[in-house]
Write a protein that holds these residues in place. Structure first.
Motif, short mmCIF file in Angstrom:
data_model
loop_
_atom_site.label_atom_id
_atom_site.label_comp_id
_atom_site.label_asym_id
_atom_site.label_seq_id
_atom_site.Cartn_x
_atom_site.Cartn_y
_atom_site.Cartn_z
N ASN A 120 0.82 -1.22 0.00
CA ASN A 120 0.00 0.00 0.00
C ASN A 120 0.85 1.26 0.00
OD1 ASN A 120 1.04 -0.11 2.55
ND2 ASN A 120 -0.92 0.04 3.63
N GLN A 121 2.09 1.16 -0.36
CA GLN A 121 2.97 2.30 -0.52
C GLN A 121 3.47 2.34 -1.96
OE1 GLN A 121 5.69 1.13 2.80
NE2 GLN A 121 5.53 3.31 3.39
N GLY A 122 3.88 3.54 -2.41
CA GLY A 122 4.52 3.64 -3.71
C GLY A 122 5.99 3.24 -3.58
N PHE A 123 6.55 2.69 -4.66
CA PHE A 123 7.92 2.20 -4.57
C PHE A 123 8.61 2.48 -5.91
CE2 PHE A 123 10.94 -1.26 -5.48
CZ PHE A 123 11.78 -1.16 -4.37
N SER A 124 9.86 2.98 -5.83
CA SER A 124 10.62 3.19 -7.08
C SER A 124 12.10 3.01 -6.79
CB SER A 124 10.36 4.58 -7.66
OG SER A 124 10.91 5.57 -6.81
N PHE A 133 2.18 4.77 -9.16
CA PHE A 133 1.46 5.46 -10.21
C PHE A 133 0.04 5.81 -9.79
CE2 PHE A 133 5.02 3.57 -12.27
CZ PHE A 133 5.40 4.46 -13.25
N GLU A 134 -0.58 4.90 -9.00
CA GLU A 134 -1.93 5.19 -8.54
C GLU A 134 -1.93 6.31 -7.49
OE1 GLU A 134 -3.36 1.50 -7.10
OE2 GLU A 134 -3.74 0.68 -9.12
N MET A 135 -0.93 6.30 -6.58
CA MET A 135 -0.88 7.29 -5.51
C MET A 135 -0.63 8.68 -6.06
SD MET A 135 1.59 7.28 -2.14
CE MET A 135 1.06 5.63 -1.74
N ASP A 188 22.26 6.43 -13.27
CA ASP A 188 22.01 7.40 -14.33
C ASP A 188 20.67 8.09 -14.15
OD1 ASP A 188 24.42 6.82 -15.53
OD2 ASP A 188 23.55 5.09 -16.57
N LEU A 189 20.03 7.89 -13.01
CA LEU A 189 18.71 8.45 -12.70
C LEU A 189 17.66 7.97 -13.69
CD1 LEU A 189 19.55 12.14 -11.61
CD2 LEU A 189 19.28 10.10 -10.19
N ARG A 190 17.73 6.66 -14.01
CA ARG A 190 16.72 6.04 -14.85
C ARG A 190 15.95 5.01 -14.04
NH1 ARG A 190 17.12 7.01 -20.27
NH2 ARG A 190 18.98 8.18 -20.94
N LEU A 191 14.66 4.87 -14.34
CA LEU A 191 13.80 3.98 -13.58
C LEU A 191 14.25 2.55 -13.75
CD1 LEU A 191 11.22 3.76 -11.83
CD2 LEU A 191 9.90 3.51 -13.97
N LEU A 192 14.41 1.88 -12.61
CA LEU A 192 14.86 0.50 -12.64
C LEU A 192 13.76 -0.44 -12.16
CD1 LEU A 192 17.21 -1.46 -13.11
CD2 LEU A 192 17.93 -1.03 -10.74
N ALA A 193 13.01 0.01 -11.15
CA ALA A 193 11.93 -0.82 -10.62
C ALA A 193 10.86 0.09 -10.02
CB ALA A 193 12.46 -1.77 -9.54
N TRP A 194 9.64 -0.42 -9.92
CA TRP A 194 8.51 0.36 -9.40
C TRP A 194 7.39 -0.59 -9.02
CZ3 TRP A 194 9.77 -0.41 -14.42
CH2 TRP A 194 8.79 -0.99 -15.22
N ASN A 195 6.35 -0.04 -8.49
CA ASN A 195 5.13 -0.82 -8.29
C ASN A 195 3.93 0.03 -8.70
OD1 ASN A 195 4.84 1.00 -6.21
ND2 ASN A 195 4.31 -0.50 -4.64
N ARG A 196 2.78 -0.68 -8.77
CA ARG A 196 1.58 -0.01 -9.25
C ARG A 196 1.15 1.10 -8.27
NH1 ARG A 196 -2.03 -4.05 -9.15
NH2 ARG A 196 -1.18 -4.87 -11.11
#
Length: 692
Positions: free
Chosen positions: A28-32, A48-50, A37-45
């Protein structure tokens, strides 16, 4: 190959990471995670919803700059240049520092952003929606603020109440120290509300008072409710009395956190109690004194009557030596009669001699009498600030009282000093009058003050007791102040004494004002006020002394005319009935009546006397005692005799008359002959009843 390409290639080679991704999507938390290089490597849904981010950003390798640009474009970074906002954030991101901050979105949502750097570069960030927590926190803070304000208001109300109640209120914390004190309590110890709080009781109370308070405070901290009284001198030197109650402040488990203090100033109550005790004691002593005076007057009647008889025989037989011994005896008996007269004036509360008196005139007359009677080293100061107050009072008794007070002041100043006699008008309010035990209203206040030796506490306590005196044996009767007390109390007033050893004495008489109506009783003024002898400490006015001397001279002077010449011719050898339960008194009166030319029957029993009146019509008059214990009193006997013979002349002898007895005597229509009396006084009484 770049780090992002390597990581991307690694993720493609590990399909099990899809399982990890699915798990992250359920958090229930956002994660990134962004790489070096400040590029997205991992995330969760949840990220984006939050943050309401477009899903096209959800691709590995998406630059962090794109995220900043989308968010800035929606205005979530506030007003300003979008490019500048994005660049500032990128510069901070390249530092790869741990960070934590909250961002409030335009819709009110509060996001807690927490990031930490990775070992090989880049950082991992979590996003937590703390909107509800912050709202709860705001509500809690609002509640705390409101309760704080309410508490402060309650404290203000408490302060307002405690500062205005007629009591001293405080709270003692362990130490003991003052945790709270209302304004009255602080003022009692010469402090302010702010200066007393936090200071120890020992410091505030002082070394003399604290040992008195300490045991009671100790008991209160042990858990007991304690009540006690103490006294201390105020800043003005007045002794004040305080009654305190300590109530322990205890927890449910029995611990004592402190104690509440409630103190009341009972100084006025103490004075009222002392005045009541004094009044009760005076009433009891007055009753006893009246009985003693009655017995003494009977004895003096016997002594004076028989001495006068011996005096006349000594004069008839020309025995000057015997006559010389009888004169001092008569003088001593006369002084005894004067003492009992004053004792009765104190005891019986007779108001029959009261009249309306202009106080200024009376005080001025007393000043003139005293001016020639006080020693040269005693200076009299007369201060009459009031000229119009009248009082209903026994004028002679008040004159006597003031002269007695002046001579008491003289005796307290053997080396000389000042005596002040003053008169002023004063309005007593309810509280003052209640403390004195008198009615509120206008009063004439007469003060007699001196600069003499003063009185100690024991002397003050007994000052009004009959026969109590501090003077040398034989120089004072102890009836001066009791007489003053009786005169003032009969007028509805109050007597107050203020004195201390070495500081002189001030005696204040409060006399109820009688108003300003016409008909003020005139005060006789002596055109020739001869000095009063310094030999006797207690005196009556000169004109009264002169009258008594003339009265007694008729019996003592060998050249005095016979009393028979004062008796009407029709009364010669008339039969008179004498009734007295004291045989010796009855015999003396019989002898005096015989000397006056009457025939006399004597009875010591009232029933026998009533029978004689009924059966012996030759009885032309009755002389009866008033007080006859165990029998009918004189007034009751007179009424029964009048039922048999309505026109029978009756004279009543009185050694002591109470108010009630005096009223009964007047209602019975009888003349009153006060014991001890001389043959001349008896002759006058017989003339009065036989030739009204």
């Amino acid at each position: 190959m770049t780090t992002a390409t390597t990581i991307q290639h690694g993720l493609e080679d590990h399909p099990q990471l899809d399982v990890l991704q699915a798990a992250l999507d359920h958090i229930n938390q956002g994660f990134s995670v962004f790489d070096a290089d400040l590029r997205l490597l991992a995330w969760n849904r949840g990220l984006f919803e939050m943050l309401d981010l477009p899903m096209w950003l959800a691709a590995r390798g998406t630059p962090l700059e794109y995220f900043f640009r989308v968010i800035a474009g929606r205005g979530e970074y506030g007003p300003g240049n979008i490019e500048e906002q994005v660049q500032r954030r990128l510069e901070r991101a390249w530092l790869f520092e741990a960070h934590s901050f909250e961002r409030v979105r335009p819709n009110g949502q509060v996001i807690l952003v927490t990031g930490a750097p990775l070992p090989q570069g880049g950082f991992v960030t979590t996003y937590t929606d703390v909107t509800s927590e912050r709202r709860q926190q705001e509500q809690l803070e609002q509640t705390v603020m409101e309760r704080t304000r309410a508490l402060r208001q309650s404290e203000d109300w408490l302060r307002l109440v405690t500062d205005n109640v007629p009591a001293l209120v405080a709270y003692l914390a362990p130490g003991p120290v003052f945790g709270f004190a209302n304004r009255a309590y602080a003022r009692w110890f010469g402090q302010t509300v702010s200066s007393i709080v936090g200071r120890s009781v020992e410091e505030i109370a002082g070394p003399e008072l604290y040992p008195v308070l300490a045991p009671h405070i100790e008991r209160a901290f042990e858990g007991a409710a304690v009540s006690y009284e103490y006294s201390r001198a105020s800043a003005t030197g007045r002794i004040a009395h305080m009654r305190s109650t300590l109530i322990p402040d205890r927890t449910r488990d029995g611990r004592t956190l402190g104690c509440f203090v409630l103190s009341l100033d009972v100084t006025r109550q103490k004075h009222s109690e002392a005045a009541l005790a004094q009044a009760q004691r005076m009433e009891a002593v007055g009753q006893l004194s009246g009985g003693l005076a009655h017995d003494f007057n009977n004895l003096l009647t016997i002594i004076i009557g028989n001495t006068l008889a011996l005096k006349r025989r000594a004069d008839e037989q020309a025995l000057p030596d015997l006559s010389g011994h009888l004169d001092p005896l008569l003088h001593a008996a006369r002084r005894g009669a004067d003492l009992t007269r004053r004792l009765l004036a104190f005891a019986r509360g007779d108001v029959s001699d009261q009249s309306r008196v202009r106080l200024a005139t009376l005080v001025a007359n007393v000043g003139r009498l005293l001016s020639g009677s006080l020693p040269k080293n005693v200076h009299l100061k007369l201060e009459l600030s009031d000229q119009d107050t009248d009082a209903l009072i026994d004028a002679s008794g008040l004159e006597n009282a003031l002269i007695n007070l002046a001579f008491n002041a003289r005796d307290a100043m053997p080396e000389g000093g000042d005596v002040t006699l003053s008169l002023a008008a004063r309005q007593l309010d309810g509280s003052e009058a209640k403390a004195f035990g008198i009615a509120e209203g206008a009063y004439g206040v007469i003060t007699v003050g001196d600069t003499g030796s003063g009185m100690n506490a024991e002397t003050l306590r007994r000052a009004f007791d009959p026969f109590f005196t501090t003077k040398a044996f034989g120089t004072g009767s102890g009836l001066g102040l009791p007489t003053v007390y009786g005169v003032v109390k009969r007028a509805g007033g109050h007597v107050e004494i203020n004195s201390a050893p070495g500081e002189g004495t001030t005696i204040t008489l409060y006399l109820p004002a009688a108003g300003s109506a016409a008909g003020v009783a005139s005060i006789r003024e002596e055109t020739k006020a001869a000095p009063i002898s310094d030999g006797a400490p207690e005196h009556i006015p000169f004109r009264l002394i002169q009258a008594e001397r003339q009265e007694y001279a008729q019996d003592i002077d060998p050249e005095a005319i016979s009393y028979r010449s004062g008796i009407s011719a029709r009364s010669e050898s008339a039969l008179v009935l004498v009734v007295d339960d004291e045989p010796d008194v009855a015999e003396v009166v019989r002898d005096q009546l015989v000397e006056l030319g009457f025939s006399v029957l004597v009875s010591t029993d009232t029933e026998d006397a009533l029978s004689l009146v009924r059966d012996v019509p030759e009885i032309v008059a009755v002389v009866s005692d008033v007080v006859m214990p165990g029998q009918l009193n004189g007034t009751a006997l007179a009424r029964k005799m009048r039922e048999v013979r309505p026109d029978l002349p009756i004279a009543l002898m009185s050694g002591y008359r109470s108010d009630r007895a005096g009223k009964d005597t007047r209602e019975a229509g009888c003349s009153v002959l006060e014991k001890p009396f001389t043959s001349g006084m008896l002759a006058n009484a017989m003339n009065e009843i036989l030739d009204p």
